[in-house]
Design a protein around this motif. Sequence first.
Motif, PDB file in Angstrom:
ATOM      1  N   TYR A 107     -13.966 -57.861  23.706  1.00  0.00           N
ATOM      2  CA  TYR A 107     -13.614 -56.583  24.210  1.00  0.00           C
ATOM      3  C   TYR A 107     -12.248 -55.788  23.522  1.00  0.00           C
ATOM      4  N   ARG A 108     -12.602 -54.268  23.183  1.00  0.00           N
ATOM      5  CA  ARG A 108     -11.434 -53.920  21.984  1.00  0.00           C
ATOM      6  C   ARG A 108     -10.047 -53.295  23.467  1.00  0.00           C
ATOM      7  N   TYR A 109      -9.614 -53.758  22.834  1.00  0.00           N
ATOM      8  CA  TYR A 109      -8.184 -53.808  23.188  1.00  0.00           C
ATOM      9  C   TYR A 109      -7.455 -51.761  24.338  1.00  0.00           C
ATOM     10  N   TRP A 110      -7.447 -51.737  25.839  1.00  0.00           N
ATOM     11  CA  TRP A 110      -7.949 -50.472  25.690  1.00  0.00           C
ATOM     12  C   TRP A 110      -6.273 -49.761  25.389  1.00  0.00           C
ATOM     13  N   GLN A 111      -5.269 -50.861  24.910  1.00  0.00           N
ATOM     14  CA  GLN A 111      -4.362 -49.532  25.377  1.00  0.00           C
ATOM     15  C   GLN A 111      -4.200 -49.382  23.591  1.00  0.00           C
ATOM     16  N   ARG A 112      -4.375 -49.592  22.770  1.00  0.00           N
ATOM     17  CA  ARG A 112      -4.518 -49.167  21.808  1.00  0.00           C
ATOM     18  C   ARG A 112      -6.188 -48.176  20.725  1.00  0.00           C
TER      19      ARG A 112
ATOM     20  N   ILE B 250     -10.766 -58.890  21.626  1.00  0.00           N
ATOM     21  CA  ILE B 250      -9.200 -59.193  22.658  1.00  0.00           C
ATOM     22  C   ILE B 250     -10.880 -60.673  23.066  1.00  0.00           C
TER      23      ILE B 250
ATOM     24  N   ARG C  51      -5.959 -64.818  25.887  1.00  0.00           N
ATOM     25  CA  ARG C  51      -6.491 -64.226  25.334  1.00  0.00           C
ATOM     26  C   ARG C  51      -6.402 -64.347  23.445  1.00  0.00           C
TER      27      ARG C  51
ATOM     28  N   ALA D 133      -6.856 -62.429  20.064  1.00  0.00           N
ATOM     29  CA  ALA D 133      -6.498 -61.579  19.037  1.00  0.00           C
ATOM     30  C   ALA D 133      -7.123 -61.768  17.851  1.00  0.00           C
TER      31      ALA D 133
ATOM     32  N   THR E 190       2.052 -59.580  28.365  1.00  0.00           N
ATOM     33  CA  THR E 190       2.496 -58.007  27.743  1.00  0.00           C
ATOM     34  C   THR E 190       2.457 -58.052  26.159  1.00  0.00           C
TER      35      THR E 190
ATOM     36  N   ASP F 259       1.231 -55.967  23.675  1.00  0.00           N
ATOM     37  CA  ASP F 259       1.697 -54.572  23.267  1.00  0.00           C
ATOM     38  C   ASP F 259       2.421 -54.651  22.109  1.00  0.00           C
TER      39      ASP F 259
ATOM     40  N   LEU G  21       1.238 -56.560  18.825  1.00  0.00           N
ATOM     41  CA  LEU G  21      -0.002 -55.455  18.497  1.00  0.00           C
ATOM     42  C   LEU G  21       0.263 -54.497  17.887  1.00  0.00           C
TER      43      LEU G  21
END
Length: 98
Positions: free
Chosen positions: A51-56, A63, A70, A72, A92, A94, A97
């Motif tokens: 799935y597309r990492y939603w926070q970026r 991911i 997970r 990446a 976390t 973030d 990445l």
Amino acid sequence: MAEVTWTTESERWLRDIHDFIAHDSPTAATRTIETLYQKANILREFPESGYRYWQRPDRHIPILLHGHYRIAYLIKDSGAIDIFGVFQGALTIDRYLR
């Protein structure tokens, strides 16, 4: 079929995961790492499985989920895949990445 490459950083993450689990059970540690490799191998045929990492939203960082972990990765223009991190689910990610 896409080529899957594990970066030096992702291999370091796998060693850390193995070493942490091995304190309690070397057998479970080996099994965990083997199943993470097996899960990542599905990317050879299905590179868009994650799935597309939603926070970026500005970057396409898929991911792939496996148990508490997970995986990446990046899909290069050539279609090759670079796995650049394996993260425990509660971590976390973030800052890794960027």
